[in-house]
Design a protein around this motif. Structure first.
Motif, PDB file in Angstrom:
ATOM      1  N   ALA A   1       0.823  -1.207   0.000  1.00 13.39           N
ATOM      2  CA  ALA A   1       0.000   0.000   0.000  1.00 13.39           C
ATOM      3  C   ALA A   1       0.854   1.253   0.000  1.00 13.39           C
ATOM      4  N   LYS A   2       1.946   1.198   0.798  1.00  7.78           N
ATOM      5  CA  LYS A   2       2.859   2.350   0.805  1.00  7.78           C
ATOM      6  C   LYS A   2       3.452   2.589  -0.575  1.00  7.78           C
ATOM      7  N   LEU A   3       3.837   1.503  -1.267  1.00  3.86           N
ATOM      8  CA  LEU A   3       4.363   1.655  -2.633  1.00  3.86           C
ATOM      9  C   LEU A   3       3.325   2.308  -3.539  1.00  3.86           C
ATOM     10  N   GLN A   4       2.085   1.833  -3.423  1.00  3.52           N
ATOM     11  CA  GLN A   4       1.042   2.436  -4.246  1.00  3.52           C
ATOM     12  C   GLN A   4       0.826   3.895  -3.876  1.00  3.52           C
ATOM     13  N   MET A   5       0.896   4.188  -2.584  1.00  2.31           N
ATOM     14  CA  MET A   5       0.719   5.569  -2.150  1.00  2.31           C
ATOM     15  C   MET A   5       1.838   6.452  -2.668  1.00  2.31           C
ATOM     16  N   THR A   6       3.072   5.947  -2.628  1.00  2.00           N
ATOM     17  CA  THR A   6       4.202   6.748  -3.124  1.00  2.00           C
ATOM     18  C   THR A   6       4.081   6.968  -4.623  1.00  2.00           C
TER      19      THR A   6
ATOM     20  N   MET B   1      -4.600  15.325   2.323  1.00  2.00           N
ATOM     21  CA  MET B   1      -4.766  13.916   1.951  1.00  2.00           C
ATOM     22  C   MET B   1      -3.437  13.190   1.954  1.00  2.00           C
ATOM     23  N   GLU B   2      -2.410  13.853   1.409  1.00  2.00           N
ATOM     24  CA  GLU B   2      -1.094  13.226   1.389  1.00  2.00           C
ATOM     25  C   GLU B   2      -0.551  13.060   2.801  1.00  2.00           C
ATOM     26  N   LYS B   3      -0.867  14.044   3.664  1.00  2.00           N
ATOM     27  CA  LYS B   3      -0.401  13.922   5.049  1.00  2.00           C
ATOM     28  C   LYS B   3      -1.058  12.735   5.743  1.00  2.00           C
ATOM     29  N   ARG B   4      -2.390  12.572   5.521  1.00  2.00           N
ATOM     30  CA  ARG B   4      -3.092  11.461   6.169  1.00  2.00           C
ATOM     31  C   ARG B   4      -2.592  10.110   5.701  1.00  2.00           C
ATOM     32  N   ARG B   5      -2.322  10.022   4.404  1.00  2.00           N
ATOM     33  CA  ARG B   5      -1.900   8.731   3.872  1.00  2.00           C
ATOM     34  C   ARG B   5      -0.464   8.383   4.214  1.00  2.00           C
ATOM     35  N   LEU B   6       0.396   9.416   4.287  1.00  2.00           N
ATOM     36  CA  LEU B   6       1.845   9.138   4.457  1.00  2.00           C
ATOM     37  C   LEU B   6       2.364   9.806   5.712  1.00  2.00           C
ATOM     38  N   LYS B   7       1.668   9.531   6.853  1.00  2.00           N
ATOM     39  CA  LYS B   7       2.108  10.132   8.109  1.00  2.00           C
ATOM     40  C   LYS B   7       3.395   9.510   8.623  1.00  2.00           C
TER      41      LYS B   7
END
Length: 597
Positions: A230-235, A344-350
């Motif tokens: 999920a982190k890879l997809q988020m990045t 949104m980016e902050k919430r996903r990649l805290k």
């Protein structure tokens, strides 16, 4: 005094024996005794010897009513109380209702034959009286014997009842003891079975706990893998968003450059128009200096033209304000959109992208600062233009007052406006150049962020490979543990079989004990049957005795009828003799002699 004493004893609960021998109790005393017997529940023995209670029939009847209502008195002494057959009848009625009196002493009274019969009749319904003394009462011997037989019968009945109750109590105690022993043995067996079951369940729980721990470890590894994916997809999504952001910023720069060029051209055209208008005004002023009337007309025309120009400038200012509001609104919308995306980016990649969030926050701060600076510059320009408008209005008012002074002031104002316009244009160009420089810096920072994200993606892939190796090791460990569990389950099966064999043996012992209990139950049933036979025999004997008593009572009734007939015949004979004597006396010579005298 006896009335007061007995009234006080009505509510007493401690006195067990009361002796009132030789106190000459009369009607009031007898009534007080009846009230005492009705209300008191503690007195067991009452002695009333030498009180002549039988003389007062009403008081003695009240006393007998109280005795019939009492169920606690056990011994009553009524010796030498001059009780006649009426009093004995009252006593008999009271004894029929009484169920607690065991001893009654009626010696040395005047009960007689009728009183004895009444007492004998009451003994058929009274089953508790064990002792009845009737000596010195002129009661026939046959009645005394019948009374003794009835009392013996009551005593035998009570002894048999007490023996049966004792036997029943003994048997019930033995049965309870046997039940307690069997329940204890059964509970001991159940406790051993429960302990074995608990041990089996405990071992199963331990093995299940180990399996659950291994499964949880596998689930955690899977969840870690999923989180890394999920982190890879988020990045990747963040990279795409940053690229879109750079593209949007480039478009914004191009749009701002076009707006700047359009504004420069518009201002240049306005300056040229203002120069031409100024030249025209100067030519007109120089031409119209010849005549004051013409000057006034020209001044009026100039005033009208200036008003029109003020209106045009106001319209331009209004359009500029609208443009400024539109640009500010667009910039605010863009800033809000950028902030929402950043949130949104902050919430996903805290956890994994804290550095990226700080950089983006810096970018947002720079953008907001630039936007605020541009808004401030525009607001300053608007304020300056408004000040210019106010000054122009004041100058127009002054021109109306004095034409010559207005011209000079108008020329000065034109010069000032030109200078201010030039300064405003220079400041706007400087601000736009700074904005371009800041946008280029933000683009460079976004590119650096993209490089950093790519590095983090490579690191996450390396971690994912390590986690996959660790998961393979855990799978192998789970297989080993499953083999151990299978071996333990086989051992449990053998232990369970052993426990089943032991339980079967214990069940055999319990069945043997059950057969023994059944034998005891049969013995108890045989004893109960014997008791029933004895009770039936006893009842038959009682019935036989009651039949004999009824026969004797019929014989007594026949004898009483004969006696009554004999008395009537004797009375008739006595009357006849009396009449004959009276007739003889009436016809004798003594009567005639006496009459002659």
């Amino acid at each position: 005094g006896v009335k007061l004493l007995l009234h006080g004893l009505c509510s007493n609960t401690t006195v067990k024996s009361l002796d009132l021998k030789g106190n000459n109790l009369r009607t009031m005393g007898a009534e007080a005794l009846g009230k005492l017997l009705r209300q008191n529940k503690s007195i067991r023995s009452l002695i009333l010897e030498w009180n002549s209670l039988g003389v007062w029939e009403e008081g003695f009847s009240f006393f007998c009513q109280g005795l019939g209502a009492n169920n606690f008195l056990q011994r009553l002494d009524l010796r030498n109380n001059q009780i006649n057959h009426h009093g004995a009848g009252e006593l008999a009625m009271a004894l029929k209702r009484n169920a607690s009196l065991q001893e009654l002493d009626l010696r040395w009274n005047n009960i007689g034959l009728l009183g004895g019969r009444a007492l004998l009749n009451c003994l058929h319904s009274n089953k508790t009286l064990k002792r009845l003394e009737l000596a010195g009462n002129n009661v026939p011997s046959d009645i005394l014997k019948a009374v003794e037989q009835a009392l013996d019968h009551n005593q035998d009945r009570q002894t048999i009842l007490s023996e049966t109750q004792n036997r029943a109590c003994m048997l019930s105690k033995e049965i309870l003891n046997l039940k307690d022993e069997k329940t204890k043995q059964f509970l001991d067996l159940m406790d051993t079975i429960d302990k074995q079951r608990e041990e089996i369940a405990r071992s199963g729980r331990i093995s299940a706990g180990r399996v659950s721990q291994l499964q949880e470890a596998l689930k955690e590894q899977h969840s870690i893998m999923n989180s890394v994916k999920a982190k890879l997809q988020m990045t990747e999504a963040a990279l795409a968003l940053s690229e879109q952001k750079v593209h949007n910023l480039g478009e914004l720069l191009s749009a701002m450059k076009q707006e700047q060029a359009n504004m420069v051209e518009h201002h240049f055209a306005e300056l040229q128009q203002q120069k031409q208008e100024g030249a025209d005004r100067e030519g007109k002023l120089f031409r119209d200096l010849s005549a004051c009337s013409e000057k006034n007309l020209l001044l009026r025309n100039q005033v009208d033209e200036l008003e029109k120009k003020c209106k045009v400038q106001q319209d331009q200012l209004f359009q500029l304000k609208q443009d400024l509001t539109n640009t500010t609104a667009e910039l605010k919308l863009r800033a809000v959109q950028a902030e929402e995306r950043l949130e949104m980016e902050k919430r996903r990649l805290k956890q994994s992208l804290e550095d990226m969030e700080s950089l983006r926050l810096k970018e947002v701060d720079h953008m907001t600062q630039h936007m605020e600076a541009s808004e401030r510059s525009l607001q300053d320009r608007v304020q300056r233009l408004e000040a210019i408008r106010i000054a122009l209005e004041e100058e127009l008012v002054q021109v109306k007052a004095a034409a010559l002074t207005e011209r000079g002031h108008a020329e000065e104002e034109l010069i000032k406006v030109r200078n201010q316009a030039r300064l405003d244009e220079q400041q706007r160009l400087e601000h736009l150049q700074e904005k371009l420089r800041l946008m280029t810096e933000s683009r460079d920072e976004a590119q650096n962020c993209c490089l950093k994200q790519k590095q983090m993606v490579s690191e996450a892939q390396a971690k994912a490979s390590q986690l996959s190796l660790h998961a393979d090791g855990l799978r192998r460990r789970i297989e080993e543990l499953q083999q151990d569990l299978n071996s333990k389950e086989q051992e449990k099966v053998t232990e369970v079989n052993k426990v089943k064999v032991e339980l079967q043996e214990q069940i055999g012992h319990l069945q043997a004990e059950r057969t023994a209990q059944e034998g005891l139950r049969e013995k108890i049933a045989a004893l109960e049957r014997q008791l029933k036979v004895l009770s039936s025999n006893h009842r038959e004997a009682l019935l036989d005795k009651e039949g004999e008593i009824s026969v004797l009572l019929e014989k007594l009734r026949m004898k009483e009828a004969d006696i009554s007939r004999m008395r009537e015949e004797e009375a008739q004979r006595a009357n006849l003799l009396q009449n004959a004597i009276m007739a003889y006396l009436q016809g004798s010579p003594l009567r005639t002699h006496s009459s002659r005298k």
